[in-house]
Design a protein around this motif. Structure first.
Motif, mmCIF file in Angstrom:
data_model
loop_
_atom_site.group_PDB
_atom_site.id
_atom_site.type_symbol
_atom_site.label_atom_id
_atom_site.label_comp_id
_atom_site.label_asym_id
_atom_site.label_seq_id
_atom_site.Cartn_x
_atom_site.Cartn_y
_atom_site.Cartn_z
ATOM 1 N N THR A 1 -4.446 0.890 -8.612
ATOM 2 C CA THR A 1 -4.780 -0.153 -7.645
ATOM 3 C C THR A 1 -5.291 -1.388 -8.365
ATOM 4 O OG1 THR A 1 -5.275 1.422 -5.884
ATOM 5 C CG2 THR A 1 -6.299 -0.762 -5.737
ATOM 6 N N VAL B 1 -3.187 1.919 -3.990
ATOM 7 C CA VAL B 1 -2.754 3.313 -3.976
ATOM 8 C C VAL B 1 -3.887 4.164 -3.428
ATOM 9 C CG1 VAL B 1 -1.808 5.223 -5.306
ATOM 10 C CG2 VAL B 1 -1.343 2.862 -6.009
ATOM 11 N N GLN C 1 0.701 5.780 -0.790
ATOM 12 C CA GLN C 1 -0.104 6.961 -1.096
ATOM 13 C C GLN C 1 0.129 7.409 -2.539
ATOM 14 O OE1 GLN C 1 0.674 9.998 1.880
ATOM 15 N NE2 GLN C 1 -1.179 9.378 2.978
ATOM 16 N N GLY C 2 -0.852 8.094 -3.075
ATOM 17 C CA GLY C 2 -0.708 8.616 -4.423
ATOM 18 C C GLY C 2 0.544 9.452 -4.580
ATOM 19 N N SER D 1 0.836 -1.192 0.000
ATOM 20 C CA SER D 1 0.000 0.000 0.000
ATOM 21 C C SER D 1 0.873 1.245 0.000
ATOM 22 C CB SER D 1 -0.903 -0.002 1.232
ATOM 23 O OG SER D 1 -1.786 -1.101 1.198
ATOM 24 N N LEU E 1 2.557 6.888 -8.588
ATOM 25 C CA LEU E 1 1.388 6.003 -8.568
ATOM 26 C C LEU E 1 0.103 6.789 -8.338
ATOM 27 C CD1 LEU E 1 2.993 3.032 -6.682
ATOM 28 C CD2 LEU E 1 1.805 2.866 -8.877
ATOM 29 N N LYS E 2 -0.967 6.294 -8.954
ATOM 30 C CA LYS E 2 -2.287 6.917 -8.864
ATOM 31 C C LYS E 2 -3.272 5.908 -8.285
ATOM 32 C CE LYS E 2 -1.344 9.420 -13.174
ATOM 33 N NZ LYS E 2 -1.832 9.668 -14.554
#
Length: 128
Positions: free
Chosen positions: A95, A126, A13-14, A11, A90-91
């Protein structure tokens, strides 16, 4: 037979980064194209990136889905029988469960049905 084992999911964060690894065994890794696909909940499995076998003087060539071009980089280490997917910026829409895959042929092809071996998948989440 080929065995593929992915690792490196998690996991983030964006805007963050992750690197996925896929260790291959059981066949001549250096002559096989390798790739990554992903599948989000309720969606079909889709092509992410692929890299050919380095059989030409110019080495391996890679291709990417438009959605990840410029953010993701696929690479391979034939000495370690491992393929990597470096994922930057990452966006939340990235995910998915990410699957490593291998072909009996040396060319990297985007079509799902042309890939012969699959790993068990690794989850990438994400958050926004």
């Amino acid at each position: 037979q080929v065995q593929l084992v992915e690792s490196g999911g998690g996991s983030v964060q964006g805007g963050g980064s992750l690197r996925l690894s896929c260790a291959a065994s059981g066949r001549t890794f250096s002559s096989s194209a390798m790739g990554w696909f992903r599948q989000a909940p309720g969606k079909e499995r889709e092509f992410v990136a692929a890299i050919s076998a380095p059989i030409t003087w110019s080495g391996a060539s890679a291709g990417y889905a438009d959605a990840v071009k410029g953010r993701f980089t696929i690479s391979r280490d034939n000495a370690k029988n491992t393929v990597y997917l470096q994922m930057n910026t990452l966006k939340p829409e990235d995910t998915a469960v990410y699957y490593c895959t291998a072909r009996k042929g040396s060319m990297a092809i985007t079509t799902l049905g042309t890939w012969d071996y699959w790993g068990q998948g690794t989850q990438v989440t994400v958050s926004s």
